[in-house]
Design a protein around this motif. Sequence first.
Motif, mmCIF file in Angstrom:
data_model
loop_
_atom_site.group_PDB
_atom_site.id
_atom_site.type_symbol
_atom_site.label_atom_id
_atom_site.label_comp_id
_atom_site.label_asym_id
_atom_site.label_seq_id
_atom_site.Cartn_x
_atom_site.Cartn_y
_atom_site.Cartn_z
ATOM 1 N N GLY A 112 0.759 -1.190 0.199
ATOM 2 C CA GLY A 112 -0.104 0.015 0.173
ATOM 3 C C GLY A 112 0.974 1.169 0.045
ATOM 4 N N ARG A 113 2.143 0.991 -0.426
ATOM 5 C CA ARG A 113 2.960 2.452 -0.566
ATOM 6 C C ARG A 113 3.639 2.730 -1.808
ATOM 7 N NH1 ARG A 113 1.490 4.907 3.450
ATOM 8 N NH2 ARG A 113 3.518 6.272 3.442
ATOM 9 N N GLN A 114 2.997 2.176 -3.111
ATOM 10 C CA GLN A 114 3.378 2.280 -4.215
ATOM 11 C C GLN A 114 3.473 3.711 -4.763
ATOM 12 O OE1 GLN A 114 1.154 1.113 -7.818
ATOM 13 N NE2 GLN A 114 2.597 -0.159 -8.277
ATOM 14 N N ASN A 115 2.522 4.472 -4.420
ATOM 15 C CA ASN A 115 2.530 5.984 -4.729
ATOM 16 C C ASN A 115 3.451 6.833 -4.220
ATOM 17 O OD1 ASN A 115 1.113 8.092 -6.598
ATOM 18 N ND2 ASN A 115 0.791 9.204 -4.660
ATOM 19 N N GLU A 116 3.508 6.458 -2.746
ATOM 20 C CA GLU A 116 4.800 7.143 -2.179
ATOM 21 C C GLU A 116 6.106 6.827 -2.510
ATOM 22 O OE1 GLU A 116 0.880 6.863 0.359
ATOM 23 O OE2 GLU A 116 2.025 5.534 -1.000
ATOM 24 N N LEU A 117 6.627 5.579 -2.713
ATOM 25 C CA LEU A 117 7.729 5.383 -3.382
ATOM 26 C C LEU A 117 7.980 5.861 -4.811
ATOM 27 C CD1 LEU A 117 10.352 3.677 -3.124
ATOM 28 C CD2 LEU A 117 9.235 1.626 -3.918
ATOM 29 N N LEU A 118 6.798 5.867 -5.601
ATOM 30 C CA LEU A 118 7.060 6.435 -6.918
ATOM 31 C C LEU A 118 7.397 7.919 -6.855
ATOM 32 C CD1 LEU A 118 7.205 5.972 -9.889
ATOM 33 C CD2 LEU A 118 4.748 6.365 -10.045
ATOM 34 N N ASP A 119 6.730 8.634 -6.064
ATOM 35 C CA ASP A 119 7.010 10.086 -6.160
ATOM 36 C C ASP A 119 8.439 10.379 -5.179
ATOM 37 O OD1 ASP A 119 4.753 11.071 -6.979
ATOM 38 O OD2 ASP A 119 3.803 11.174 -4.875
ATOM 39 N N LEU A 120 8.981 9.610 -4.356
ATOM 40 C CA LEU A 120 10.519 9.636 -4.041
ATOM 41 C C LEU A 120 11.285 9.537 -4.703
ATOM 42 C CD1 LEU A 120 9.575 8.187 -0.172
ATOM 43 C CD2 LEU A 120 10.412 10.326 -0.753
ATOM 44 N N ALA A 121 11.075 8.235 -5.743
ATOM 45 C CA ALA A 121 11.978 7.950 -6.800
ATOM 46 C C ALA A 121 12.176 9.197 -7.720
ATOM 47 C CB ALA A 121 11.796 6.589 -7.217
ATOM 48 N N TYR A 122 11.087 9.391 -8.187
ATOM 49 C CA TYR A 122 11.016 10.466 -9.251
ATOM 50 C C TYR A 122 11.661 11.809 -8.768
ATOM 51 C CZ TYR A 122 7.569 8.645 -12.780
ATOM 52 O OH TYR A 122 6.863 8.182 -13.800
ATOM 53 N N ARG A 123 11.387 12.240 -7.512
ATOM 54 C CA ARG A 123 11.993 13.308 -6.760
ATOM 55 C C ARG A 123 13.798 13.139 -6.955
ATOM 56 N NH1 ARG A 123 11.631 17.999 -4.203
ATOM 57 N NH2 ARG A 123 9.354 17.879 -4.410
ATOM 58 N N ALA A 124 14.063 11.885 -6.390
ATOM 59 C CA ALA A 124 15.354 11.742 -6.187
ATOM 60 C C ALA A 124 16.199 11.709 -7.582
ATOM 61 C CB ALA A 124 15.570 10.290 -5.655
ATOM 62 N N ASN A 125 15.576 11.085 -8.585
ATOM 63 C CA ASN A 125 16.029 11.210 -9.981
ATOM 64 C C ASN A 125 16.041 12.418 -10.377
ATOM 65 O OD1 ASN A 125 17.318 9.601 -12.145
ATOM 66 N ND2 ASN A 125 15.165 9.623 -13.153
ATOM 67 N N PHE A 126 15.028 13.077 -10.362
ATOM 68 C CA PHE A 126 14.901 14.572 -11.323
ATOM 69 C C PHE A 126 15.310 15.775 -10.702
ATOM 70 C CE2 PHE A 126 12.237 11.600 -13.774
ATOM 71 C CZ PHE A 126 12.990 11.438 -15.050
ATOM 72 N N ALA A 127 15.019 15.917 -9.156
ATOM 73 C CA ALA A 127 15.300 16.852 -8.311
ATOM 74 C C ALA A 127 16.215 16.905 -7.456
ATOM 75 C CB ALA A 127 13.944 16.989 -7.781
ATOM 76 N N GLU A 128 16.769 15.779 -7.189
ATOM 77 C CA GLU A 128 17.986 15.979 -6.117
ATOM 78 C C GLU A 128 19.109 15.441 -6.559
ATOM 79 O OE1 GLU A 128 16.022 13.568 -3.057
ATOM 80 O OE2 GLU A 128 14.627 14.956 -2.583
ATOM 81 N N ALA A 145 9.641 5.750 2.039
ATOM 82 C CA ALA A 145 8.126 5.434 1.755
ATOM 83 C C ALA A 145 7.225 4.442 2.639
ATOM 84 C CB ALA A 145 8.330 4.670 0.334
ATOM 85 N N GLY A 146 7.868 3.991 3.462
ATOM 86 C CA GLY A 146 7.094 3.310 4.752
ATOM 87 C C GLY A 146 7.403 2.113 4.616
ATOM 88 N N LEU A 147 8.237 1.352 3.807
ATOM 89 C CA LEU A 147 8.502 0.049 3.675
ATOM 90 C C LEU A 147 9.628 -0.219 4.786
ATOM 91 C CD1 LEU A 147 8.839 -0.422 -0.234
ATOM 92 C CD2 LEU A 147 6.913 -0.817 1.399
ATOM 93 N N ASP A 148 9.314 -1.615 4.918
ATOM 94 C CA ASP A 148 10.217 -2.452 5.993
ATOM 95 C C ASP A 148 11.766 -2.391 5.499
ATOM 96 O OD1 ASP A 148 10.702 -4.097 8.456
ATOM 97 O OD2 ASP A 148 11.538 -5.350 6.872
ATOM 98 N N GLU A 149 12.790 -2.065 6.023
ATOM 99 C CA GLU A 149 14.138 -1.980 5.468
ATOM 100 C C GLU A 149 14.792 -3.543 5.138
ATOM 101 O OE1 GLU A 149 19.046 -0.897 6.595
ATOM 102 O OE2 GLU A 149 17.156 0.024 7.839
#
Length: 238
Positions: A112-128, A145-149
């Motif tokens: 249940g954390r797909q959108n959260e991970l996708l947003d973070l990945a996009y930001r990391a790739n394009f903005a950071e 994103a809230g996943l277990d390490e």
Amino acid sequence: MRVEIWSDIACPWCYIGKARFEKGLAAFAHRDDVEVVHRSFELDPNRAKGDTGPVLEMLAKKYGRTLDEARGMEEHVAANARSEGLEYRTEGRDHGNTFDIHRLLHLARERGRQNELLDLAYRANFAEERSVFDDETLVVLGVEAGLDEAEVRAVLADPTAYAEAVRSDEREAAELGANGVPFFVLDRRFGISGGQPAELFTQALEQAWSSRVLQPVAVTASGAGDVPVCDVDGNCEV
């Protein structure tokens, strides 16, 4: 109603298209009844894991341009991103294989954390200044994103984990006629290709909602003119 979005984290128009779609969805009266599912699509599936390099040099080589011309291409995309309120770095970014990111997105969907991970990945790739093409960065993003390490590390350590889920998404995209991303399928009735304006997404959602008789998926971009996509050969129109 379900909306499925085929995209790749390396695709700038997917980054922009997601923001435009979400604006279009926000203006849709039945937005709370829409389920959004993100599907896998690799623009460069034959690139080896660990084979990374600067984006500007990749663009210059792919399109036969100078570095200054490649920089201009990136500035054009950046202007589109910023018009949607997105940050976009034109230099200092890497390009590489995205298969592991897609595998983690399937794990994130189950949790249940797909959108959260996708947003973070996009930001990391394009903005950071964070490369998304190494395992440690992906672990950090997964945890953010809230996943277990431990679960994230286990998926990354096992190249078969969610591999078939990624391949299944890619086969389905081909069957639906997707030859570029982003590619949006609304309730398995209508297909939209490219980073369309937000208003078109709202109109398409309204049309799909009002047409509840199953129809073949048809890619359409009517009324939108030339719409930027990243195609199956990894070429991103600017």
